[in-house]
Write an enzyme that holds these catalytic residues in place. Sequence first.
Site, PDB file in Angstrom:
ATOM      1  N   ASP A  21      75.394 -43.737 -92.432  1.00  0.00           N
ATOM      2  CA  ASP A  21      74.602 -44.829 -92.988  1.00  0.00           C
ATOM      3  C   ASP A  21      73.234 -44.731 -92.305  1.00  0.00           C
ATOM      4  OD1 ASP A  21      73.587 -47.010 -94.303  1.00  0.00           O
ATOM      5  OD2 ASP A  21      75.229 -48.367 -93.807  1.00  0.00           O
TER       6      ASP A  21
HETATM    7  C1  BGC Z   1      72.930 -49.611 -96.213  1.00  0.00           C
HETATM    8  C2  BGC Z   1      73.466 -48.557 -97.155  1.00  0.00           C
HETATM    9  C3  BGC Z   1      72.332 -47.944 -97.923  1.00  0.00           C
HETATM   10  C4  BGC Z   1      71.324 -47.377 -96.947  1.00  0.00           C
HETATM   11  C5  BGC Z   1      70.114 -46.733 -97.609  1.00  0.00           C
HETATM   12  C6  BGC Z   1      71.802 -49.102 -95.361  1.00  0.00           C
HETATM   13  O1  BGC Z   1      71.191 -50.148 -94.680  1.00  0.00           O
HETATM   14  O2  BGC Z   1      73.971 -50.101 -95.393  1.00  0.00           O
HETATM   15  O3  BGC Z   1      74.396 -49.118 -98.029  1.00  0.00           O
HETATM   16  O4  BGC Z   1      72.813 -46.958 -98.790  1.00  0.00           O
HETATM   17  O5  BGC Z   1      70.839 -48.430 -96.122  1.00  0.00           O
HETATM   18  O6  BGC Z   1      69.310 -47.704 -98.189  1.00  0.00           O
END
Ligand code: BGC
Length: 779
Positions: free
Chosen positions: A228
């Site tokens: 993530d």
């Molecule tokens: C989120 C993800 C997301 C990623 C990219 C993170 O903060 O938890 O779900 O895909 O950011 O935006």
Amino acid sequence: MTLPDVTQLTLEEKASLTSGASFWYTKPVERAGVPAIMVTDGPHGLRKQREGGDHLGIGDSVPATCFPPAVGLGSSWDVELVERVGEALGAETSIEGVAVLLGPGINIKRSPLCGRNFEYLSEDPIVSGVLGAAMVHGVQSKGVGTSLKHFAANNQEDDRMRSSSDVDPRPLREIYLRGFQRVVEDAQPWTVMCSYNRINGVYASEDPWLLTRVLRDEWGFEGLVVSDWGAVNDRVLGLKAGMDLEMPSSGGVTDAQIVAAVQDGSLDESVLDVAAGRVLDLVRKATEGAGAVAGPLDVDAHHALAREAAGRSIVLLKNDPVSGADAGAEAGAGAPLLPLAKDARIAVIGEFAEKPRYQGAGSSMINPTRLDTALDEIRALAAGEVAYARGFSNAVEVPSEEVVSLREEAVAAASAADVAVVFLGLPARLESEGYDRDDIDLPAPQLDLLDAVLEANPNTVVVLSNGGVVALPFADRVPAILEGWLLGQAGGGATADVLFGDVNPSGKLTETIPLRLEDTPAFLDFPGEFSHVRYGEGLFVGYRWYDARRLPVAFPFGHGLSYTEFSYADAAASVTANGDVLVTVAVTNTGDRAGREVVQVYTSKPNSAVQRPVRELKAFASVALEPGETREVTLTVRRKDLAYWDIRVDGWIVEGGEYVIDVAASSRDIRASVSVTVDGDAVVLPLSRNSSIGEVLSHPIAGPVVQAAIEQMMSGMDGVDAIMPEGVDATKMMMSFPIGRAGMFAAADSNGAVSPEMIDGLIAMGNAGVAAGAEAPQG
Ligand code: BGC
């Protein structure tokens, strides 16, 4: 395009592949002809930022269709529909030249307070797993990839980048990982996104047990693990654990750490080769799939699909008849209030009708191609007069005079109408990625407004807009309630379709609506403290909790009404050759309107040797039926879904014996129960001095020997009960007595002692017999 093999790259080039070039791109290796690929959010639309990048959904992104977020789409319980939405998402991803759409999100809704519940499918792992797999199939059929997230046990936003989800093995496996397992095994997502949090103290991004043993060795995952955004704690540890690609860019810092670790011998270069090889595989798939769908995007067709999906997401919670000839019901006086007659005089009340809340805040925020409002769409379908009153304001500070005047205006509109349709919901600021809610209440001014409207006109329909469940203290007083969740860009039209009966509602709840926050399973353990959250409710998440505690709820898991009715008959179940349980039931549409029913199958295991929920969902099907039509519905309960996680053998075990199969219209509306007998998995635990007498007695080799010895020991007495105080069940007491201490018993008896050597001999004999091939069926 031929990409190089990992052996043709330098150490530095391999390391460079394992982290992003920017917010959304991987790094190219130009010398070797490796292109960069783009990945982007997800999950319910494409968020391709035009320039720069952020994960809060702030920067401008290209217009894309905003389909209903998971909270809505999941309520359809429809694999075919979810797959079709997936195909549309995949097409938009392909047209925009993006390689991977970052979704679906399938974390379990452990607490209604989680600020990101709108992005997740259910409180149940089978719903999450089955629908998650359908989404992956759909998206990936268009030559682009998905990222199954957030792996794993990421069930709150509070402290999400540090908090440790402290979960016991059974709930971890049976509730929190089961859905991920299903999606990986059934659909092979191109990537899995590891979560920010720790699990039992270990960061998901550097957990070899999670990312390698479970994900790859047990489930057979063949794709790439991406972090993530910002989830990396220790990059080298992560690489060793199986975390292949760090996102977003680390500015080269962690690439240098990897190179240094290889050079100083603390990281085996073969570990890097595996990760870099997986990045190359992903790039290869992406380049092969690129251009699968030619643009331009058919905006109208996708908007129509978004409307269809939104219509299928709405859950009719309640639909009672109301008094009065002019109630506005299509079917006239004495009929349920919905659907409304098109020529009814309608007062539409509530700011959400004009300014819809159609998606949640954070990284999943889509820039929609279009945006319907319920007010316009009701007016477009209505044949009668439609008045509108804002009713309340969602602003943070609202002067009291404004509160009063908005309410008076709404009451006047309601009084002059046949029916009031009141749009209530959560203002956007109350739920978001990045933080949790403090309560499950609707804002008090909205509840006050509803009371005033109800007094003016009891023929009132409530339409809800909310990403997480809300308490419905008015549920007994309002004749009709539509749970509209967050419905995406076409939700306004879909709401009008359902209100007027152009679409017959068929959504059902994938999460329980509780009466009070205090009743919810994680109430005492959410969000934890000092970066630890104890999953104290264990297996008892969602309906499993309310059923075990026999708690009343506002609306149970699986509930949802229709404008028609369905009857169930001839339920039957049988075990197939491969051990799955086949369930059949004849479902009839007994009303006079076409509709859809979501048939649910729950199982339970009477007299189980392990703790079990009262019943657990194992299969479901969405069935379309014309008026009067009957269809035989077949549902498969997979044998592996009957298994519990046995901590003694660290594996899945199907307990043998009778299983009750409930065929149901909701978790609290069981229409038929049948039972099947299932063969159990063999569990033979090695005997030791610590094995209980009960365990030894059920052992295939040692059991009969001990049984005979006990009988002989007893023969000199009037049975063991003779020496026990009256009423004490001596046999039961003995069962849990460790055999290694049986000498104590025997020494007190004139028949002589049981020596430690005799016990060790028995244990050795039993273990050797099993090693030689004897097996004991479990259960
Ligand atoms: C989120 C993800 C997301 C990623 C990219 C993170 O903060 O938890 O779900 O895909 O950011 O935006």
